[in-house]
Design a protein around this motif. Structure first.
Motif: not given
Ligand code: ATP
Ligand code: MG
Length: 388
Positions: A360-388
């Motif tokens: 917890e004290s090591a994380e003090e310098g991080l803006d955790i919420e902002a970093l999470i939100e930004k990461a969430m906004e930029n998620i890339e989603t791909i549907d994967l199917f079995k290779n034939r």
């Protein structure tokens, strides 16, 4: 040469109203795997039994069925007219492809109008086999080969081979989990075992371009595709993790870098799981394998989330995990040498017993919420199917 495949599935735990759902999912999953392997025929259900009709495609149907969770075993069968001569001939043909020295014929006569009684059918088929083979003898108590003959209203079904399948429960009968999928050996195996218990899997991968290459990402896509061969489509969510890792490196003590990175991973995974209605996270962790997998470390990482974490490999040795990875076909891809985002930031001496207060004290310098939100906004989603 075979006409249909008879499918056997687990009965335990599917009594009462679960049964319908279990069977429906199983049929659906079998049809999907068959379709993904280019087989157009579908499962049929009659007399409380499941069959797949064959069309000169036994080998590919066999390969498909072996991957479907919920199937205990299956048998390739001859579907014959109500003619004892045809049954004798088929039994002889089939037993020639079996291994063993002793056999027994086991007839079930549901059709009471059939011209021969159960005992006569056993006897006629048995003596035909004895007359036309060299090394085989009858053993009614403990035979190597069991020839099953089922006489129904319109047909005789005959089989002698029983092929073990994957067991487990049909994927989708036990909710959804979000698998933290790295490019390593463990997490695909963890995903496989979770699917085996009926849980549908979506995957999340943390990618740190350019610290990790596009080839490292391709490798994860390939692993997802192999997994899709067991549970149908795998939805993969890629989180761009570079900024978070850079921030950690800048603001946190080096020896807690991995702990903080993992805490960020599970926070984001929990957020995504809620959005995707997944009820648990799944990881490839196994106690004591590396610094971040001591019990203390798991405790400190899991402290930042509320969602349950499933760790199917928790008690397995690396060698056991590797054997399973080989068996399910992920090993060769997992050992390709592309780095993953954890190896790049590995500190010289990571803390093996990080405490919650330290993290917890090591994380003090991080803006955790902002970093999470930004990461969430930029998620890339791909549907994967079995290779034939
Ligand atoms: P694996 O072989 O699955 O990579 P590992 O023995 O290399 O496991 P770690 O690297 O400590 O162990 O990772 C532990 C678990 O954390 C992994 O099994 C996986 O579930 C998750 N994980 C690690 N790195 C990532 C990543 N880049 N993206 C998603 N999940 C990850
Ligand atoms: Mg790893």
């Amino acid at each position: 040469m075979y006409d249909v495949v008879l499918i056997r599935y687990g009965e335990i735990g599917i009594k009462g109203k679960n049964r319908g759902e279990f069977e429906k999912k199983l049929i659906n999953n079998i049809n999907k795997v068959l379709h993904s392997n280019g087989v157009e025929t579908k499962v049929q259900k009659t007399f409380g039994r499941m069959f797949v009709p064959l069309d000169n495609n036994w080998e590919v149907v066999k390969e498909s069925l072996q991957r479907v969770f919920g199937i205990v075993s299956f048998s390739p069968c001859f579907k014959l007219p109500l003619d004892i001569e045809k049954a004798k001939e088929a039994a002889l043909n089939d037993i020639k492809g079996c291994e063993g020295k002793t056999f027994k014929v086991n007839t079930k006569r549901a059709n009471k109008d059939f011209e021969y009684k159960t005992y006569d059918v056993n006897h006629l088929i048995g003596s035909h086999i004895l007359r036309n083979t060299e090394d085989l003898t009858v053993d009614v108590k403990n035979p190597d080969i069991n020839i099953s003959v089922e006489i129904r209203d319109e047909n005789i079904f005959l089989f002698s081979k029983t092929i073990p399948a994957a067991g487990g429960l049909p994927v989708g009968t036990n909710g959804k989990g979000l698998l933290l999928l790295s490019g390593g050996i463990d997490s695909p195996v963890a995903g496989y075992l979770t699917m085996k218990r009926g849980v549908q899997i979506e995957a999340i991968h943390f990618h740190s371009f350019p610290f990790t290459s596009d080839r490292a990402k391709e490798k994860v896509l390939d692993l997802g595709r192999i997994m899709a061969g067991y549970g149908g489509k795998v939805k993969l969510h890629i989180v761009h993790f570079t900024e978070i890792q850079t921030e950690i490196k800048k603001h946190c003590p080096e020896d807690l870098g991995i702990t903080i990175m993992r805490r960020m991973m599970v926070r984001i995974a929990e957020r995504l799981a809620r959005k995707r209605r997944a009820l648990a996270l799944v990881t490839g962790e196994s106690i004591g394998q590396v610094a971040s997998q001591t019990l203390e470390s798991m405790f400190t990482i899991e402290n930042v989330i509320k969602i349950p974490v499933l760790r199917p490999l928790v008690a397995m040795d690396k060698t056991e995990i590797i054997d399973l990875a080989r068996e399910i076909g992920t090993y060769e891809t997992s050992i390709l040498p592309y780095e993953d985002c954890c190896t790049i930031f590995v500190p010289k001496s990571p803390k093996t017993r990080p405490r919650v207060v330290q993290a917890e004290s090591a994380e003090e310098g991080l803006d955790i919420e902002a970093l999470i939100e930004k990461a969430m906004e930029n998620i890339e989603t791909i549907d994967l199917f079995k290779n034939r």
